[in-house]
Design a protein around this motif. Structure first.
Motif, PDB file in Angstrom:
ATOM      1  N   ALA A 160       0.763  -0.976  -0.371  1.00  0.00           N
ATOM      2  CA  ALA A 160       0.401  -0.177   0.492  1.00  0.00           C
ATOM      3  C   ALA A 160       0.632   1.520   0.091  1.00  0.00           C
ATOM      4  CB  ALA A 160      -0.761   0.176   1.380  1.00  0.00           C
ATOM      5  N   TYR A 161       1.780   0.890   0.223  1.00  0.00           N
ATOM      6  CA  TYR A 161       2.893   2.459   0.523  1.00  0.00           C
ATOM      7  C   TYR A 161       3.941   1.992  -1.179  1.00  0.00           C
ATOM      8  CZ  TYR A 161       1.888   2.274   5.434  1.00  0.00           C
ATOM      9  OH  TYR A 161       1.374   2.277   6.628  1.00  0.00           O
ATOM     10  N   GLU A 162       4.101   1.975  -1.881  1.00  0.00           N
ATOM     11  CA  GLU A 162       3.789   2.186  -3.063  1.00  0.00           C
ATOM     12  C   GLU A 162       3.946   3.428  -3.626  1.00  0.00           C
ATOM     13  OE1 GLU A 162       6.832   0.188  -4.811  1.00  0.00           O
ATOM     14  OE2 GLU A 162       6.519  -0.786  -2.866  1.00  0.00           O
ATOM     15  N   PRO A 163       2.383   3.760  -3.581  1.00  0.00           N
ATOM     16  CA  PRO A 163       2.638   5.236  -4.415  1.00  0.00           C
ATOM     17  C   PRO A 163       3.117   6.393  -3.834  1.00  0.00           C
ATOM     18  CG  PRO A 163       0.508   4.080  -4.059  1.00  0.00           C
ATOM     19  CD  PRO A 163       0.902   3.187  -3.642  1.00  0.00           C
ATOM     20  N   LEU A 164       3.070   6.003  -2.245  1.00  0.00           N
ATOM     21  CA  LEU A 164       4.453   7.096  -1.327  1.00  0.00           C
ATOM     22  C   LEU A 164       6.223   7.114  -1.678  1.00  0.00           C
ATOM     23  CD1 LEU A 164       4.929   9.727   1.644  1.00  0.00           C
ATOM     24  CD2 LEU A 164       4.893   6.762   2.572  1.00  0.00           C
ATOM     25  N   TRP A 165       6.719   6.086  -2.249  1.00  0.00           N
ATOM     26  CA  TRP A 165       7.736   5.667  -2.254  1.00  0.00           C
ATOM     27  C   TRP A 165       8.101   5.963  -3.634  1.00  0.00           C
ATOM     28  CZ3 TRP A 165       8.381   4.991   2.966  1.00  0.00           C
ATOM     29  CH2 TRP A 165       8.000   4.222   3.300  1.00  0.00           C
ATOM     30  N   THR A 166       7.371   5.741  -4.674  1.00  0.00           N
ATOM     31  CA  THR A 166       7.377   6.022  -5.567  1.00  0.00           C
ATOM     32  C   THR A 166       6.996   8.093  -5.188  1.00  0.00           C
ATOM     33  OG1 THR A 166       6.002   4.631  -6.904  1.00  0.00           O
ATOM     34  CG2 THR A 166       6.161   6.647  -7.767  1.00  0.00           C
ATOM     35  N   LEU A 210      12.102  -2.878   4.585  1.00  0.00           N
ATOM     36  CA  LEU A 210      12.479  -1.865   3.307  1.00  0.00           C
ATOM     37  C   LEU A 210      13.520  -2.644   2.217  1.00  0.00           C
ATOM     38  CD1 LEU A 210      12.804   1.512   5.304  1.00  0.00           C
ATOM     39  CD2 LEU A 210      10.683   0.987   3.810  1.00  0.00           C
ATOM     40  N   ILE A 211      14.856  -3.850   2.765  1.00  0.00           N
ATOM     41  CA  ILE A 211      15.024  -4.337   2.253  1.00  0.00           C
ATOM     42  C   ILE A 211      14.997  -5.675   1.717  1.00  0.00           C
ATOM     43  CG2 ILE A 211      17.621  -5.382   2.530  1.00  0.00           C
ATOM     44  CD1 ILE A 211      18.105  -3.313   4.623  1.00  0.00           C
ATOM     45  N   PHE A 212      14.703  -6.112   2.976  1.00  0.00           N
ATOM     46  CA  PHE A 212      14.009  -7.359   2.227  1.00  0.00           C
ATOM     47  C   PHE A 212      12.826  -7.421   1.519  1.00  0.00           C
ATOM     48  CE2 PHE A 212      16.942  -8.903   6.015  1.00  0.00           C
ATOM     49  CZ  PHE A 212      17.339  -9.812   5.327  1.00  0.00           C
ATOM     50  N   SER A 213      11.532  -6.511   1.261  1.00  0.00           N
ATOM     51  CA  SER A 213      10.891  -7.042   0.624  1.00  0.00           C
ATOM     52  C   SER A 213      11.376  -6.230  -0.928  1.00  0.00           C
ATOM     53  CB  SER A 213       9.831  -5.876   1.023  1.00  0.00           C
ATOM     54  OG  SER A 213      10.102  -4.714   1.650  1.00  0.00           O
ATOM     55  N   GLY A 214      11.943  -6.160  -1.024  1.00  0.00           N
ATOM     56  CA  GLY A 214      12.480  -5.458  -2.430  1.00  0.00           C
ATOM     57  C   GLY A 214      11.688  -4.073  -3.355  1.00  0.00           C
ATOM     58  N   VAL A 215      11.803  -3.172  -1.688  1.00  0.00           N
ATOM     59  CA  VAL A 215      11.248  -1.941  -2.271  1.00  0.00           C
ATOM     60  C   VAL A 215      12.550  -1.490  -2.288  1.00  0.00           C
ATOM     61  CG1 VAL A 215      10.696   0.352  -0.343  1.00  0.00           C
ATOM     62  CG2 VAL A 215       9.655  -1.597  -0.154  1.00  0.00           C
ATOM     63  N   LEU A 216      14.228  -1.551  -2.066  1.00  0.00           N
ATOM     64  CA  LEU A 216      14.730  -0.008  -2.010  1.00  0.00           C
ATOM     65  C   LEU A 216      15.763  -1.001  -3.915  1.00  0.00           C
ATOM     66  CD1 LEU A 216      17.148  -0.276   1.206  1.00  0.00           C
ATOM     67  CD2 LEU A 216      14.957   1.544  -0.093  1.00  0.00           C
ATOM     68  N   ASP A 217      14.761  -2.168  -4.206  1.00  0.00           N
ATOM     69  CA  ASP A 217      15.367  -2.804  -5.634  1.00  0.00           C
ATOM     70  C   ASP A 217      14.429  -1.562  -6.492  1.00  0.00           C
ATOM     71  OD1 ASP A 217      17.618  -4.216  -4.516  1.00  0.00           O
ATOM     72  OD2 ASP A 217      15.799  -5.823  -4.050  1.00  0.00           O
ATOM     73  N   ARG A 218      12.589  -1.595  -5.863  1.00  0.00           N
ATOM     74  CA  ARG A 218      12.194  -0.719  -6.728  1.00  0.00           C
ATOM     75  C   ARG A 218      11.984   0.817  -6.729  1.00  0.00           C
ATOM     76  NH1 ARG A 218       9.258  -5.197  -4.252  1.00  0.00           N
ATOM     77  NH2 ARG A 218       8.493  -3.304  -2.449  1.00  0.00           N
ATOM     78  N   HIS A 219      12.823   1.122  -6.004  1.00  0.00           N
ATOM     79  CA  HIS A 219      12.903   2.268  -6.110  1.00  0.00           C
ATOM     80  C   HIS A 219      14.525   3.506  -5.191  1.00  0.00           C
ATOM     81  CE1 HIS A 219       8.697   2.539  -5.865  1.00  0.00           C
ATOM     82  NE2 HIS A 219       8.272   2.395  -5.382  1.00  0.00           N
ATOM     83  N   PRO A 220      15.793   2.795  -5.784  1.00  0.00           N
ATOM     84  CA  PRO A 220      17.007   3.140  -5.744  1.00  0.00           C
ATOM     85  C   PRO A 220      16.754   4.704  -5.621  1.00  0.00           C
ATOM     86  CG  PRO A 220      16.386   2.381  -7.794  1.00  0.00           C
ATOM     87  CD  PRO A 220      15.731   2.003  -7.320  1.00  0.00           C
ATOM     88  N   GLY A 221      16.354   5.952  -5.579  1.00  0.00           N
ATOM     89  CA  GLY A 221      16.520   6.831  -5.681  1.00  0.00           C
ATOM     90  C   GLY A 221      16.265   7.654  -3.978  1.00  0.00           C
ATOM     91  N   LEU A 222      15.120   6.431  -3.247  1.00  0.00           N
ATOM     92  CA  LEU A 222      14.648   7.004  -1.945  1.00  0.00           C
ATOM     93  C   LEU A 222      15.962   7.915  -1.478  1.00  0.00           C
ATOM     94  CD1 LEU A 222      12.596   4.604  -1.203  1.00  0.00           C
ATOM     95  CD2 LEU A 222      11.952   6.449  -1.646  1.00  0.00           C
ATOM     96  N   LYS A 223      15.235   8.252  -0.502  1.00  0.00           N
ATOM     97  CA  LYS A 223      16.650   9.473   0.659  1.00  0.00           C
ATOM     98  C   LYS A 223      16.088   9.157   1.566  1.00  0.00           C
ATOM     99  CE  LYS A 223      17.674  13.145  -2.721  1.00  0.00           C
ATOM    100  NZ  LYS A 223      17.792  14.468  -3.306  1.00  0.00           N
ATOM    101  N   ILE A 224      16.245   8.119   2.352  1.00  0.00           N
ATOM    102  CA  ILE A 224      15.801   6.877   3.436  1.00  0.00           C
ATOM    103  C   ILE A 224      17.335   7.747   4.613  1.00  0.00           C
ATOM    104  CG2 ILE A 224      15.196   5.658   4.845  1.00  0.00           C
ATOM    105  CD1 ILE A 224      13.351   4.186   2.443  1.00  0.00           C
TER     106      ILE A 224
END
Length: 335
Positions: A160-166, A210-224
């Motif tokens: 559900a947070y994919e739009p936020l990360w995008t 965030l790491i194991f779910s692939g969020v950072l693979d799908r959104h490599p430009g996130l500034k966390i």
């Protein structure tokens, strides 16, 4: 080369108007009761006077600036006290909370725009409104938003947070990951374990999602930016790497060794141990660690530059952590 400003990315503002807004609303009493159970009576008794004596620095820009001068800090990235998350709130109340938080934080920082940058809030309990809240924060001139490690019923790995990360990736918004409350509950209700053990645990769990779910693979430009040095994860990342290598279930969600993702994240320097700070710099990279103090709370440090100096980093790394990395992240210019 010009010397970068000293930038503290972990500093808080208290917004009493938010607590006035939610006072007496359904859900608040239960949230306070849960917080009380998690922290225990001794912690709650100590918290009152601790916060009370810090009210001027938490609310008055002039008091904040004077304290920054005493610490040798040029710029603070100011985020709302995590007590303002109020993830129990319904959608209508949540919108009022984030709008007020964003506008009030922006107004606080406007008192010294060359020295104060701000972060807003998003209602993680209502993922469908998170993008709108992020955009509202950016419209106020804020640099991004602060989020907790989870919200009831949802982890940060939730689709559900994919739009936020995008949207955060598209806009370059900073996402400051700062836990509030640990789901270990009453097991940590003595000796302030709710904070000393709970906060780094929550950091480690949230980052692992965030790491194991692939969020950072799908959104490599996130500034966390992870508060508290990312908690336990950076110093225990070898166990995550081993699981990813040894087990099919652990390695199913992300494409690379978990340790490699530390170099895609940012971490504040607030680890309270110079040797741990050196290890954080080693595993994440000197370009991924930022000065942090948790200003002005008692679990922070009154001398963030001194704490950094105690790690005895090479000069280039010291100045990168002291301010160079944050200045680039925040797009600051020093005349």
């Amino acid at each position: 080369m010009t010397t970068p400003p000293t930038v503290d990315v972990h500093a808080h503002v208290l917004l009493p108007e938010i607590e006035t807004l939610v006072d007496g609303l359904p859900g608040l009493a239960d949230a306070k009761a849960l917080d009380a159970r998690r922290n225990g009576p001794a912690a709650l008794k100590a918290n009152g006077p601790m916060i009370g004596e810090r009210i001027p620095r938490l609310t008055d820009p002039s008091a904040r600036l004077a304290a920054m001068d005493a610490q040798g800090v040029d710029v603070q990235l100011v985020s709302p006290s995590p007590s303002h998350y109020h993830y129990w709130a319904d959608e209508e109340t949540a919108e009022k909370v984030y709008r007020l938080a964003n506008e009030a934080t922006a107004a606080h920082c406007a008192a010294a725009p060359d020295r104060l940058r701000g972060l807003g809030l998003v209602p993680l309990q209502h993922p469908e409104t998170a993008v709108r809240a992020l955009e509202h924060a950016l419209e106020q001139g804020l640099s991004g938003v602060e989020i907790s490690s989870h919200t009831p019923g949802r982890e940060l790995s939730d689709p559900a947070y994919e739009p936020l990360w995008t949207r955060a990736e598209e806009t370059g918004a900073i996402l400051f990951l700062h836990p509030f409350g640990c789901t270990l509950d009453e097991r940590l209700d003595q000796w302030y374990l709710s904070n000393t053990v709970g906060q780094p645990t929550e950091n480690a769990v949230a980052l692992s999602h965030l790491i194991f779910s692939g969020v950072l693979d799908r959104h490599p430009g996130l500034k966390i930016v992870a508060a508290h040095g990312g908690g336990y994860l950076p110093t225990h990342i070898g166990r995550s790497d081993h699981a990813w290598t040894a087990r099919s279930d652990a390695g199913a969600g992300c494409a690379h060794l978990p340790s490699s993702y530390l170099k895609r994240l940012y971490f504040d320097s607030l680890v309270h141990d110079p040797y741990v700070l050196r290890e954080l710099v080693r595993v994440a990279g000197a370009d991924r660690v930022l000065l942090g103090s948790d200003f002005p709370f008692d679990m922070g440090t009154d001398d963030p530059v001194g704490a950094l100096r105690a790690a005895r980093l090479p000069d280039a790394d010291f100045h990168a952590v002291r301010g160079g990395n944050a200045a680039a992240l925040l797009r600051l210019r020093k005349d």
